[in-house]
Motif scaffolding. Structure first.
Motif, short mmCIF file in Angstrom:
data_model
loop_
_atom_site.label_atom_id
_atom_site.label_comp_id
_atom_site.label_asym_id
_atom_site.label_seq_id
_atom_site.Cartn_x
_atom_site.Cartn_y
_atom_site.Cartn_z
N LEU A 15 0.82 -1.21 0.00
CA LEU A 15 0.00 0.00 0.00
C LEU A 15 0.86 1.26 0.00
CD1 LEU A 15 -2.87 -1.05 2.44
CD2 LEU A 15 -2.77 -1.23 -0.06
N GLY A 16 1.96 1.25 0.75
CA GLY A 16 2.85 2.41 0.76
C GLY A 16 3.47 2.65 -0.61
N SER A 17 3.89 1.59 -1.26
CA SER A 17 4.47 1.74 -2.60
C SER A 17 3.43 2.23 -3.60
CB SER A 17 5.08 0.42 -3.07
OG SER A 17 6.19 0.09 -2.27
N ILE A 18 2.19 1.78 -3.46
CA ILE A 18 1.12 2.26 -4.33
C ILE A 18 0.89 3.76 -4.11
CG2 ILE A 18 -1.38 2.14 -4.77
CD1 ILE A 18 -1.09 -0.94 -4.35
N SER A 19 0.90 4.19 -2.85
CA SER A 19 0.75 5.63 -2.56
C SER A 19 1.87 6.43 -3.21
CB SER A 19 0.77 5.88 -1.04
OG SER A 19 -0.36 5.32 -0.44
N LEU A 20 3.08 5.91 -3.09
CA LEU A 20 4.23 6.58 -3.70
C LEU A 20 4.09 6.64 -5.22
CD1 LEU A 20 7.08 7.83 -3.42
CD2 LEU A 20 7.98 5.48 -3.53
N LEU A 21 3.73 5.52 -5.83
CA LEU A 21 3.56 5.48 -7.29
C LEU A 21 2.44 6.41 -7.75
CD1 LEU A 21 4.03 1.66 -7.84
CD2 LEU A 21 5.59 3.47 -8.60
N ASN A 22 1.34 6.45 -7.01
CA ASN A 22 0.24 7.37 -7.36
C ASN A 22 0.69 8.82 -7.27
OD1 ASN A 22 -1.72 5.50 -8.09
ND2 ASN A 22 -2.44 5.27 -5.99
N SER A 23 1.48 9.15 -6.26
CA SER A 23 2.00 10.52 -6.15
C SER A 23 2.93 10.84 -7.30
CB SER A 23 2.73 10.70 -4.82
OG SER A 23 1.82 10.67 -3.76
N MET A 24 3.72 9.87 -7.70
CA MET A 24 4.59 10.07 -8.87
C MET A 24 3.76 10.34 -10.12
SD MET A 24 7.50 7.14 -8.21
CE MET A 24 8.29 7.46 -9.81
N ILE A 25 2.72 9.54 -10.32
CA ILE A 25 1.85 9.72 -11.49
C ILE A 25 1.20 11.10 -11.45
CG2 ILE A 25 -0.32 8.95 -12.56
CD1 ILE A 25 0.55 6.07 -11.64
N ASP A 26 0.67 11.48 -10.27
CA ASP A 26 0.00 12.78 -10.12
C ASP A 26 0.94 13.94 -10.43
OD1 ASP A 26 -2.27 11.43 -9.37
OD2 ASP A 26 -2.04 11.85 -7.22
N ASN A 27 2.26 13.73 -10.25
CA ASN A 27 3.23 14.80 -10.44
C ASN A 27 4.15 14.57 -11.64
OD1 ASN A 27 2.94 16.72 -8.01
ND2 ASN A 27 2.68 14.65 -7.18
N ASP A 28 3.73 13.68 -12.52
CA ASP A 28 4.43 13.40 -13.78
C ASP A 28 5.90 13.02 -13.57
OD1 ASP A 28 4.26 13.10 -16.56
OD2 ASP A 28 5.17 15.07 -16.89
N VAL A 29 6.15 12.24 -12.52
CA VAL A 29 7.49 11.70 -12.28
C VAL A 29 7.50 10.29 -12.83
CG1 VAL A 29 9.20 11.10 -10.52
CG2 VAL A 29 7.78 13.15 -10.23
N LYS A 30 8.38 10.04 -13.79
CA LYS A 30 8.33 8.78 -14.53
C LYS A 30 9.49 7.84 -14.23
CE LYS A 30 6.00 11.05 -18.36
NZ LYS A 30 4.69 10.89 -18.31
N LYS A 31 10.48 8.29 -13.46
CA LYS A 31 11.65 7.44 -13.23
C LYS A 31 11.67 6.96 -11.78
CE LYS A 31 14.26 10.50 -16.14
NZ LYS A 31 15.36 11.43 -16.08
N ILE A 32 11.81 5.63 -11.64
CA ILE A 32 11.91 5.05 -10.30
C ILE A 32 12.92 3.90 -10.33
CG2 ILE A 32 9.94 3.52 -10.69
CD1 ILE A 32 9.36 3.82 -7.62
N VAL A 33 13.69 3.83 -9.27
CA VAL A 33 14.53 2.68 -9.00
C VAL A 33 13.93 2.05 -7.76
CG1 VAL A 33 16.83 1.84 -8.35
CG2 VAL A 33 16.59 3.75 -9.97
N PHE A 34 13.52 0.80 -7.86
CA PHE A 34 12.87 0.11 -6.75
C PHE A 34 13.80 -0.98 -6.24
CE2 PHE A 34 10.17 -3.41 -5.22
CZ PHE A 34 9.60 -2.77 -4.14
N SER A 35 14.09 -0.92 -4.96
CA SER A 35 14.92 -1.94 -4.33
C SER A 35 14.06 -2.72 -3.37
CB SER A 35 16.08 -1.27 -3.59
OG SER A 35 16.80 -2.25 -2.88
N SER A 36 14.07 -4.03 -3.49
CA SER A 36 13.25 -4.83 -2.57
C SER A 36 14.11 -5.86 -1.86
CB SER A 36 12.14 -5.53 -3.34
OG SER A 36 12.67 -6.43 -4.27
#
Length: 126
Positions: A105-126
Protein backbone atom coordinates in the motif's frame (compact mmCIF):
# COMPACT_ATOMS: atom_id res chain seq x y z
CA UNK A 1 16.24 16.18 -8.15
CA UNK A 2 16.21 12.71 -6.62
CA UNK A 3 13.85 11.62 -3.85
CA UNK A 4 15.27 8.78 -1.78
CA UNK A 5 12.68 6.99 0.34
CA UNK A 6 14.19 5.15 3.29
CA UNK A 7 17.22 7.43 3.00
CA UNK A 8 17.99 7.34 6.73
CA UNK A 9 18.76 3.63 6.53
CA UNK A 10 21.98 1.91 5.57
CA UNK A 11 21.50 1.44 1.82
CA UNK A 12 19.47 4.62 1.34
CA UNK A 13 22.02 6.80 3.10
CA UNK A 14 24.93 5.39 1.13
CA UNK A 15 22.98 5.95 -2.06
CA UNK A 16 22.23 9.54 -1.02
CA UNK A 17 25.93 10.18 -0.47
CA UNK A 18 26.80 8.63 -3.84
CA UNK A 19 24.21 10.75 -5.65
CA UNK A 20 25.38 13.92 -3.87
CA UNK A 21 28.97 13.08 -4.76
CA UNK A 22 27.91 12.76 -8.41
CA UNK A 23 26.36 16.25 -8.29
CA UNK A 24 22.67 15.38 -7.93
CA UNK A 25 20.25 17.24 -5.68
CA UNK A 26 18.82 14.88 -3.06
CA UNK A 27 15.72 14.93 -0.85
CA UNK A 28 15.39 12.15 1.74
CA UNK A 29 12.04 10.85 2.99
CA UNK A 30 12.08 8.48 5.96
CA UNK A 31 9.74 7.83 8.87
CA UNK A 32 12.69 6.78 11.07
CA UNK A 33 11.03 3.50 12.03
CA UNK A 34 14.27 1.69 11.22
CA UNK A 35 16.36 4.64 9.97
CA UNK A 36 18.32 7.03 12.17
CA UNK A 37 18.29 10.82 12.33
CA UNK A 38 22.05 10.73 13.00
CA UNK A 39 22.52 9.36 9.49
CA UNK A 40 20.77 12.42 8.07
CA UNK A 41 23.25 14.58 9.98
CA UNK A 42 26.10 12.63 8.37
CA UNK A 43 24.60 13.10 4.91
CA UNK A 44 24.25 16.85 5.55
CA UNK A 45 27.85 17.06 6.79
CA UNK A 46 29.12 15.15 3.76
CA UNK A 47 27.19 17.42 1.38
CA UNK A 48 28.52 20.53 3.12
CA UNK A 49 32.10 19.26 3.06
CA UNK A 50 31.89 18.32 -0.64
CA UNK A 51 29.79 21.37 -1.54
CA UNK A 52 27.08 18.91 -2.54
CA UNK A 53 23.35 19.35 -2.91
CA UNK A 54 21.50 17.80 0.01
CA UNK A 55 18.19 19.65 -0.19
CA UNK A 56 16.00 18.42 2.66
CA UNK A 57 14.95 15.64 5.02
CA UNK A 58 11.24 14.92 5.37
CA UNK A 59 10.12 12.81 8.32
CA UNK A 60 7.07 11.06 6.88
CA UNK A 61 5.70 7.70 5.90
CA UNK A 62 5.26 6.67 2.26
CA UNK A 63 1.63 5.84 3.12
CA UNK A 64 0.99 9.50 4.04
CA UNK A 65 -0.63 10.79 0.85
CA UNK A 66 -0.76 14.39 2.12
CA UNK A 67 2.94 14.43 2.99
CA UNK A 68 3.81 12.95 -0.41
CA UNK A 69 1.64 15.48 -2.19
CA UNK A 70 3.28 18.38 -0.35
CA UNK A 71 6.74 16.96 -1.01
CA UNK A 72 6.20 16.57 -4.75
CA UNK A 73 4.71 20.06 -4.96
CA UNK A 74 7.57 21.63 -2.98
CA UNK A 75 10.42 20.10 -4.97
CA UNK A 76 11.01 19.43 -8.65
CA UNK A 77 11.58 15.72 -8.23
CA UNK A 78 12.27 13.85 -11.44
CA UNK A 79 13.50 10.53 -10.04
CA UNK A 80 12.57 8.37 -7.06
CA UNK A 81 14.86 5.78 -5.52
CA UNK A 82 12.65 3.65 -3.28
CA UNK A 83 14.25 1.91 -0.29
CA UNK A 84 11.39 2.36 2.22
CA UNK A 85 10.30 -1.26 2.47
CA UNK A 86 10.20 -3.45 5.54
CA UNK A 87 12.58 -6.35 5.01
CA UNK A 88 12.93 -8.64 8.03
CA UNK A 89 11.92 -12.17 7.06
CA UNK A 90 10.93 -13.43 10.52
CA UNK A 91 8.87 -10.32 11.22
CA UNK A 92 7.17 -10.57 7.83
CA UNK A 93 5.95 -14.05 8.77
CA UNK A 94 4.75 -13.04 12.24
CA UNK A 95 3.23 -9.72 11.11
CA UNK A 96 2.29 -9.97 7.43
CA UNK A 97 -0.23 -7.12 7.65
CA UNK A 98 2.55 -4.65 8.54
CA UNK A 99 4.48 -5.74 5.45
CA UNK A 100 1.44 -5.61 3.20
CA UNK A 101 0.48 -2.14 4.41
CA UNK A 102 3.96 -0.65 4.08
CA UNK A 103 5.44 -2.55 1.16
CA UNK A 104 2.35 -2.81 -1.02
CA UNK A 105 0.00 0.00 0.00
CA UNK A 106 2.85 2.41 0.76
CA UNK A 107 4.47 1.74 -2.60
CA UNK A 108 1.12 2.26 -4.33
CA UNK A 109 0.75 5.63 -2.56
CA UNK A 110 4.23 6.58 -3.70
CA UNK A 111 3.56 5.48 -7.29
CA UNK A 112 0.24 7.37 -7.36
CA UNK A 113 2.00 10.52 -6.15
CA UNK A 114 4.59 10.07 -8.87
CA UNK A 115 1.85 9.72 -11.49
CA UNK A 116 0.00 12.78 -10.12
CA UNK A 117 3.23 14.80 -10.44
CA UNK A 118 4.43 13.40 -13.78
CA UNK A 119 7.49 11.70 -12.28
CA UNK A 120 8.33 8.78 -14.53
CA UNK A 121 11.65 7.44 -13.23
CA UNK A 122 11.91 5.05 -10.30
CA UNK A 123 14.53 2.68 -9.00
CA UNK A 124 12.87 0.11 -6.75
CA UNK A 125 14.92 -1.94 -4.33
CA UNK A 126 13.25 -4.83 -2.57
Amino acid sequence: MILITGGAGYIGSHSAIDFIQEGHEVVVLDNLSTGHIEIIDRIKAFAKQKKGKFVDFVNANIKDVNALSALFKMYKIDTVVHFAANSLVNESVSNPRKYYENNILGSISLLNSMIDNDVKKIVFSS
